[in-house]
Design a protein around this motif. Structure first.
Motif, PDB file in Angstrom:
ATOM      1  N   MET A 103       0.844  -1.190   0.000  1.00 60.48           N
ATOM      2  CA  MET A 103       0.000   0.000   0.000  1.00 60.48           C
ATOM      3  C   MET A 103       0.884   1.246   0.000  1.00 60.48           C
ATOM      4  SD  MET A 103      -3.267   0.184   0.099  1.00 60.48           S
ATOM      5  CE  MET A 103      -4.162   1.686  -0.200  1.00 60.48           C
ATOM      6  N   LEU A 104       0.635   2.126  -0.951  1.00 58.58           N
ATOM      7  CA  LEU A 104       1.337   3.402  -1.043  1.00 58.58           C
ATOM      8  C   LEU A 104       0.373   4.475  -0.541  1.00 58.58           C
ATOM      9  CD1 LEU A 104       2.758   2.880  -4.646  1.00 58.58           C
ATOM     10  CD2 LEU A 104       3.779   2.201  -2.465  1.00 58.58           C
ATOM     11  N   MET A 105       0.761   5.177   0.534  1.00 59.42           N
ATOM     12  CA  MET A 105      -0.182   6.068   1.210  1.00 59.42           C
ATOM     13  C   MET A 105       0.369   7.492   1.337  1.00 59.42           C
ATOM     14  SD  MET A 105      -0.933   3.083   3.956  1.00 59.42           S
ATOM     15  CE  MET A 105      -2.102   3.875   5.003  1.00 59.42           C
ATOM     16  N   ASN A 106      -0.559   8.435   1.530  1.00 58.82           N
ATOM     17  CA  ASN A 106      -0.232   9.856   1.686  1.00 58.82           C
ATOM     18  C   ASN A 106       0.489  10.388   0.449  1.00 58.82           C
ATOM     19  OD1 ASN A 106      -1.271   9.442   4.267  1.00 58.82           O
ATOM     20  ND2 ASN A 106       0.728   9.328   5.226  1.00 58.82           N
ATOM     21  N   LEU A 107       0.021   9.955  -0.725  1.00 59.47           N
ATOM     22  CA  LEU A 107       0.645  10.409  -1.975  1.00 59.47           C
ATOM     23  C   LEU A 107       0.526  11.929  -2.098  1.00 59.47           C
ATOM     24  CD1 LEU A 107      -0.717   7.685  -4.429  1.00 59.47           C
ATOM     25  CD2 LEU A 107       1.536   7.791  -3.350  1.00 59.47           C
ATOM     26  N   GLU A 108       1.621  12.555  -2.491  1.00 59.02           N
ATOM     27  CA  GLU A 108       1.642  14.014  -2.611  1.00 59.02           C
ATOM     28  C   GLU A 108       1.249  14.483  -4.002  1.00 59.02           C
ATOM     29  OE1 GLU A 108       5.626  14.606  -1.240  1.00 59.02           O
ATOM     30  OE2 GLU A 108       5.034  14.313   0.845  1.00 59.02           O
ATOM     31  N   LYS A 109       1.310  13.577  -4.996  1.00 58.98           N
ATOM     32  CA  LYS A 109       0.903  13.914  -6.361  1.00 58.98           C
ATOM     33  C   LYS A 109       0.409  12.649  -7.039  1.00 58.98           C
ATOM     34  CE  LYS A 109       5.540  13.419  -8.172  1.00 58.98           C
ATOM     35  NZ  LYS A 109       6.149  13.336  -9.431  1.00 58.98           N
ATOM     36  N   PRO A 110      -0.393  12.798  -8.098  1.00 59.86           N
ATOM     37  CA  PRO A 110      -0.901  11.610  -8.792  1.00 59.86           C
ATOM     38  C   PRO A 110       0.227  10.780  -9.399  1.00 59.86           C
ATOM     39  CG  PRO A 110      -2.106  13.577  -9.459  1.00 59.86           C
ATOM     40  CD  PRO A 110      -0.926  14.046  -8.651  1.00 59.86           C
ATOM     41  N   ILE A 111      -0.030   9.489  -9.533  1.00 55.11           N
ATOM     42  CA  ILE A 111       0.879   8.583 -10.217  1.00 55.11           C
ATOM     43  C   ILE A 111       0.296   8.368 -11.608  1.00 55.11           C
ATOM     44  CG2 ILE A 111       1.865   6.267 -10.273  1.00 55.11           C
ATOM     45  CD1 ILE A 111       1.600   6.211  -7.192  1.00 55.11           C
ATOM     46  N   ALA A 112       1.057   8.754 -12.638  1.00 55.59           N
ATOM     47  CA  ALA A 112       0.588   8.659 -14.022  1.00 55.59           C
ATOM     48  C   ALA A 112       1.149   7.411 -14.685  1.00 55.59           C
ATOM     49  CB  ALA A 112       1.012   9.898 -14.795  1.00 55.59           C
ATOM     50  N   ALA A 113       0.435   6.919 -15.700  1.00 57.95           N
ATOM     51  CA  ALA A 113       0.898   5.756 -16.462  1.00 57.95           C
ATOM     52  C   ALA A 113       2.316   6.011 -16.959  1.00 57.95           C
ATOM     53  CB  ALA A 113      -0.046   5.478 -17.627  1.00 57.95           C
ATOM     54  N   GLY A 114       3.181   5.026 -16.759  1.00 59.00           N
ATOM     55  CA  GLY A 114       4.562   5.150 -17.189  1.00 59.00           C
ATOM     56  C   GLY A 114       5.507   5.667 -16.120  1.00 59.00           C
TER      57      GLY A 114
END
Length: 151
Positions: A103-114
Motif C-alpha cells: 500500500m502506497l499512502m499519503n501520496l503528494e501527487k498523482p501517479i501517471a501511467a509510465g
C-alpha cells in the motif's frame, strides 16, 4: 524473453553478501491514481531461493508504505496491514489486487501511467534482513471492478 528475465534476475543477485537469500522480483507495477487520490497499490511476483518473509517496504517517492492483505471476512472484503508475507523456497508469491499487496499512502501527487516508483523491499531469512530494490512502473489495473479504496 525468459532468457532476458533470467539475466536480469542473475544481475540483480550477483553481488549478494554472504548468507543472503536470492530474491527475484518480476512484473512489478503500481496502480495509476486520479488527482487528489492519496493511495495506490504496488503489485509484483516474488521468488526466493530459501524460505524467507517479506517484512516491510519503503520508497523515497512515497511518504508511507505498508504491506497489506485483502481478504473476505464474514462476507465483507477487508484490508489490513500484515507483519509479514511468507516467501516459501522456490515458490512464486504474487502480490495482486484483491490479495497481498504493498500500500502506497499519503501520496503528494498523482501517479501517471509510465511513472516509475522506486521501492525497497525488506526480506528476512534465517534471522538476517536484506533489502531488494525494485522499480515498479505505473499502469492501470487489468482487472474490472471497483477502484482500490483504503478505509
Amino acid at each position: 524473453m525468459k532468457a532476458l528475465l533470467a539475466a536480469a534476475f542473475l544481475a540483480s543477485t550477483a553481488s549478494l553478501p554472504a548468507g543472503a537469500v536470492n530474491i527475484g522480483v518480476t512484473d512489478a507495477w503500481v496502480r495509476v491514481t486520479m488527482p487528489g487520490q492519496p493511495v495506490s497499490g504496488a503489485y509484483m511476483q516474488i521468488q526466493a531461493d530459501a524460505d524467507a518473509k517479506l517484512i516491510g517496504a519503503s520508497s523515497q517517492a512515497v511518504p508511507r508504505v505498508e504491506v497489506h492483505e485483502m481478504k473476505m471476512d464474514g462476507g465483507v472484503m477487508r484490508m489490513r496491514e500484515v507483519k509479514a508475507i511468507d516467501l516459501p523456497q522456490g515458490k512464486t508469491v504474487t502480490l495482486k489486487p484483491g490479495g497481498f499487496h504493498i500500500m502506497l499512502m499519503n501520496l503528494e501527487k498523482p501517479i501517471a501511467a509510465g511513472d516509475v516508483v522506486p521501492l525497497t523491499l525488506v526480506v528476512e531469512s534465517g534471522g538476517k534482513r536484506q533489502t531488494v530494490e525494485v522499480n515498479a512502473v505505473a499502469r492501470a489495473a487489468r482487472m474490472g471492478g471497483a477502484a482500490h479504496q483504503h478505509h
